[in-house]
Design a protein around this motif. Sequence first.
Motif, mmCIF file in Angstrom:
data_model
loop_
_atom_site.group_PDB
_atom_site.id
_atom_site.type_symbol
_atom_site.label_atom_id
_atom_site.label_comp_id
_atom_site.label_asym_id
_atom_site.label_seq_id
_atom_site.Cartn_x
_atom_site.Cartn_y
_atom_site.Cartn_z
ATOM 1 N N LEU A 150 -0.549 6.021 5.553
ATOM 2 C CA LEU A 150 -1.221 5.732 4.186
ATOM 3 C C LEU A 150 -0.174 5.157 3.387
ATOM 4 O O LEU A 150 1.126 5.652 3.389
ATOM 5 N N VAL A 151 -0.258 4.096 2.846
ATOM 6 C CA VAL A 151 1.077 3.417 1.732
ATOM 7 C C VAL A 151 0.492 3.259 0.379
ATOM 8 O O VAL A 151 -0.620 2.718 0.151
ATOM 9 N N GLY A 152 0.999 4.039 -0.293
ATOM 10 C CA GLY A 152 0.933 3.807 -1.789
ATOM 11 C C GLY A 152 1.504 2.595 -2.573
ATOM 12 O O GLY A 152 2.633 2.122 -2.061
ATOM 13 N N ASP A 153 0.731 1.870 -3.361
ATOM 14 C CA ASP A 153 1.352 0.515 -3.922
ATOM 15 C C ASP A 153 1.563 1.142 -5.377
ATOM 16 O O ASP A 153 1.037 1.591 -6.244
ATOM 17 N N PRO A 154 2.858 0.838 -5.602
ATOM 18 C CA PRO A 154 3.513 1.350 -6.707
ATOM 19 C C PRO A 154 3.010 0.850 -7.933
ATOM 20 O O PRO A 154 3.012 1.300 -9.316
ATOM 21 N N GLU A 155 2.639 -0.382 -7.841
ATOM 22 C CA GLU A 155 2.233 -1.159 -8.903
ATOM 23 C C GLU A 155 0.778 -0.957 -9.602
ATOM 24 O O GLU A 155 0.309 -0.796 -10.556
ATOM 25 N N THR A 156 -0.025 -0.847 -8.446
ATOM 26 C CA THR A 156 -1.402 -0.428 -8.884
ATOM 27 C C THR A 156 -1.904 0.924 -8.877
ATOM 28 O O THR A 156 -2.903 1.180 -9.246
ATOM 29 N N GLY A 157 -0.965 1.666 -8.100
ATOM 30 C CA GLY A 157 -1.375 3.081 -7.672
ATOM 31 C C GLY A 157 -2.590 3.227 -6.665
ATOM 32 O O GLY A 157 -2.809 4.408 -6.413
ATOM 33 N N ASN A 158 -2.999 2.150 -5.900
ATOM 34 C CA ASN A 158 -3.947 2.205 -5.009
ATOM 35 C C ASN A 158 -3.325 2.629 -3.830
ATOM 36 O O ASN A 158 -1.987 2.580 -3.585
ATOM 37 N N VAL A 159 -4.039 3.154 -2.751
ATOM 38 C CA VAL A 159 -3.572 3.719 -1.558
ATOM 39 C C VAL A 159 -4.115 2.878 -0.573
ATOM 40 O O VAL A 159 -5.480 2.658 -0.383
ATOM 41 N N HIS A 160 -3.298 2.202 0.453
ATOM 42 C CA HIS A 160 -3.841 1.308 1.422
ATOM 43 C C HIS A 160 -3.699 2.208 2.704
ATOM 44 O O HIS A 160 -2.774 2.992 3.361
ATOM 45 N N LEU A 161 -5.079 2.412 3.535
ATOM 46 C CA LEU A 161 -4.879 3.040 4.860
ATOM 47 C C LEU A 161 -4.928 2.370 5.829
ATOM 48 O O LEU A 161 -5.531 1.226 5.962
ATOM 49 N N TYR A 162 -4.142 2.573 6.956
ATOM 50 C CA TYR A 162 -3.745 1.503 8.028
ATOM 51 C C TYR A 162 -4.112 2.670 9.495
ATOM 52 O O TYR A 162 -3.427 3.541 9.610
ATOM 53 N N ARG A 163 -5.342 2.438 9.933
ATOM 54 C CA ARG A 163 -5.706 3.239 11.174
ATOM 55 C C ARG A 163 -6.556 2.189 12.083
ATOM 56 O O ARG A 163 -7.501 1.527 11.445
ATOM 57 N N ASP A 164 -6.260 2.468 13.207
ATOM 58 C CA ASP A 164 -7.182 1.626 14.290
ATOM 59 C C ASP A 164 -6.925 2.367 15.430
ATOM 60 O O ASP A 164 -5.929 2.307 15.956
ATOM 61 N N GLY A 165 -8.169 3.003 16.147
ATOM 62 C CA GLY A 165 -8.001 3.685 17.452
ATOM 63 C C GLY A 165 -7.739 2.604 18.417
ATOM 64 O O GLY A 165 -7.377 3.148 19.502
#
Length: 170
Positions: free
Chosen positions: A137-152
């Motif tokens: 999980l990577v947080g975007d400091p500008e928007t506050g959104n969190v991006h999820l990177y996951r792929d089995g």
Amino acid sequence: MKMTGQTRVIVFTAMALAAVDIAVRVNQRPVMLNAPSGDTVVAKEFRLVDNDGNTRIRMSIDENNEPGIVLLDRSGNTRAQLDTWQNTPSLILNGPNGDQRVYFGMDGTDTGVLNIDSGNGKPAISIDATGSTPRILVGDPETGNVHLYRDGQGRSSAMNVSPGYSFSDH
């Protein structure tokens, strides 16, 4: 009121004992242990102090019999902690004001976790292997959104997670 000779001796002795007691308390130094090689020193807590007597490292057992080591800065704030709280090993690094910035440890189910805070109270990166698929999980400091990177399947995928999502949410 006139003091007798015995009264003067008693008063003088009491004053001398009080002076010795005060001197001992003011100049109290930590006990120095020089254990011969191979001997064991047993204690519930050890403290390393600086030249001014301020605790800088504390190694102890807490009320639940969990061991821990705490490193303190010049101001007395906890800056690093290595422990096994709730039988879960972890390393915690704190910022100058004592706020947790990095957690590296386990989640209670023996799964590795790394959380890094951005320094403004918002999570920046979280990596864990909980469940069957690892995730980042990577947080975007500008928007506050969190991006999820996951792929089995070993591929990278990204999806935007709603604002307000916490890294502790699973």
